[in-house]
Design an enzyme around this catalytic site. Structure first.
Site, PDB file in Angstrom:
ATOM      1  N   ARG A 207       8.266   1.732   0.756  1.00 32.17           N
ATOM      2  CA  ARG A 207       9.237   1.636   1.848  1.00 32.17           C
ATOM      3  C   ARG A 207      10.439   0.816   1.377  1.00 32.17           C
ATOM      4  O   ARG A 207      10.442   0.297   0.265  1.00 32.17           O
ATOM      5  CB  ARG A 207       8.611   0.993   3.091  1.00 32.17           C
ATOM      6  CG  ARG A 207       8.126  -0.427   2.914  1.00 32.17           C
ATOM      7  CD  ARG A 207       7.476  -0.928   4.198  1.00 32.17           C
ATOM      8  NE  ARG A 207       7.113  -2.329   4.146  1.00 32.17           N
ATOM      9  CZ  ARG A 207       5.984  -2.816   3.680  1.00 32.17           C
ATOM     10  NH1 ARG A 207       5.070  -1.981   3.171  1.00 32.17           N
ATOM     11  NH2 ARG A 207       5.732  -4.106   3.701  1.00 32.17           N
TER      12      ARG A 207
ATOM     13  N   ARG B 172       0.831  -1.213   0.000  1.00 34.33           N
ATOM     14  CA  ARG B 172       0.000   0.000   0.000  1.00 34.33           C
ATOM     15  C   ARG B 172       0.863   1.260   0.000  1.00 34.33           C
ATOM     16  O   ARG B 172       0.553   2.240  -0.661  1.00 34.33           O
ATOM     17  CB  ARG B 172      -0.924  -0.013   1.217  1.00 34.33           C
ATOM     18  CG  ARG B 172      -1.877   1.175   1.290  1.00 34.33           C
ATOM     19  CD  ARG B 172      -2.827   1.016   2.449  1.00 34.33           C
ATOM     20  NE  ARG B 172      -2.126   0.843   3.714  1.00 34.33           N
ATOM     21  CZ  ARG B 172      -2.728   0.629   4.877  1.00 34.33           C
ATOM     22  NH1 ARG B 172      -4.038   0.519   4.925  1.00 34.33           N
ATOM     23  NH2 ARG B 172      -2.022   0.504   5.989  1.00 34.33           N
TER      24      ARG B 172
ATOM     25  N   HIS C 167      -8.730 -23.282  -0.511  1.00 37.40           N
ATOM     26  CA  HIS C 167      -8.361 -22.390   0.593  1.00 37.40           C
ATOM     27  C   HIS C 167      -7.568 -23.182   1.636  1.00 37.40           C
ATOM     28  O   HIS C 167      -7.900 -23.210   2.833  1.00 37.40           O
ATOM     29  CB  HIS C 167      -9.600 -21.763   1.226  1.00 37.40           C
ATOM     30  CG  HIS C 167      -9.313 -20.466   1.924  1.00 37.40           C
ATOM     31  ND1 HIS C 167     -10.221 -19.445   2.022  1.00 37.40           N
ATOM     32  CD2 HIS C 167      -8.198 -20.021   2.566  1.00 37.40           C
ATOM     33  CE1 HIS C 167      -9.696 -18.427   2.693  1.00 37.40           C
ATOM     34  NE2 HIS C 167      -8.454 -18.764   3.039  1.00 37.40           N
TER      35      HIS C 167
END
Length: 315
Positions: A171, A168, A274
């Protein structure tokens, strides 16, 4: 009155729990006690969202809600029922190893054609020929949190050409630069393997849409170990049907995937149910997390893995 702790595991299956708390076992059936007396709620693992949030409206004294998953999307619909000041924590540190393992398994199985070999074995057919290798490939990890970093740790021995990281916010990590999401369109055309390990949020829901997929290079592999709704299923099916890309999916939208869904029969797709988290690695790490968190809770020390506090406003 001593505070109640709701656990999805029986108390006698967790060594080292601190004394001074009432431990109640609840994994989705009848409430084990009055929810109003619960101070620390451990959300049942791998249960549907309506079940997980069912007691929240009555948990008027709860101080901590602890998930046993990395994502929190299954409890978010019920957070508005909680009073301000309740701490929500996730299970960072529990699923990294098992999810990263499955990610590599899906990549290798897809590239090397393992599903084709299994089907050929059923037919008694020796299916030779050249297959793509993971070595010398460019890999893009979309969602570079603890799971994304664990995936990269396991990619290193496979001699990939390059790993690009997207999160997001921009860095720098010990392994290198992490690009912001805004740079994703420029990175997609260079990637041979695109791994999705991002949380499901409003900004990532439908992130992999028609435009995202169109930017992927021909023959690229999309691997989703995050959440199904991160991918627009209709857009993915269109690309798979054209045979332009391949996919390896541990999560789907919808989920569970109905038997008649066309994704089952789409060309170039490998689907696992999953299975990233529920392995033998889960319980030891989940137990250690719960013991540590409850000790911190009893001793009034800062909790780990805090995601948010209800009623708090961001600057």
């Amino acid at each position: 009155m001593t505070a109640d702790v709701w656990l999805p595991l029986p108390q006698d299956e967790i060594d080292g729990l601190p004394e001074g708390l009432n431990y109640r076992f609840w994994n989705g059936e009848e409430f084990p006690a009055d929810p109003a007396d619960c101070a620390f709620y451990v959300v049942p693992y791998m249960k549907p969202s309506p079940l997980c949030v069912r007691p929240l409206p009555r948990m008027t004294s709860v101080q901590v809600v602890q998930t046993l998953s990395a994502g929190i999307d299954h409890v978010e619909p019920g957070l508005h029922h909680l009073r301000p000041g309740v701490t929500l924590c996730n299970a960072r540190g529990v699923h990294e190893a098992s999810t990263a393992e499955l990610t590599l398994a899906l990549i290798l199985a897809s590239l090397r054609g393992i599903p084709d070999f299994v089907r050929a074995q059923d037919r008694g057919e020796w299916l030779g020929g050249f297959r793509p290798a993971l070595a010398d490939r460019n890999v893009l990890i979309v969602g570079y949190g603890s799971i994304g970093a664990a995936i990269e740790d396991r990619l290193v021995p496979f001699e990939v050409a390059r790993v690009a990281r997207v999160a997001r916010s921009e860095r720098t990590t010990a392994r290198g630069h992490v690009h912001p999401l805004t740079e994703l369109p420029a990175l997609l055309p260079e990637a041979d393997v695109v791994i999705l390990s991002t949380p499901l949020t409003e900004s990532t829901r439908g992130l992999v849409d028609e435009g995202f997929l169109a930017r992927m290079k021909d023959g690229a592999l999309l691997v989703n170990v995050s959440r199904g709704p991160v991918v627009d299923t209709k857009a993915l099916l269109a690309e798979l049907d054209r045979g332009r890309i391949r996919a390896a999916l541990d999560v789907t939208d919808p989920e569970p995937l109905p038997a008649e869904h066309p994704l089952w029969r789409a060309p170039g797709v490998l689907i696992s149910p999953h299975a990233g988290g529920p392995t033998s690695a889960f319980l030891p790490r989940a137990r250690r997390l719960l013991v540590d968190q409850l000790r911190r809770f009893v001793n009034r020390e800062p909790l780990r893995n805090v995601i948010l506090t209800t009623g708090a406003t961001s600057a």
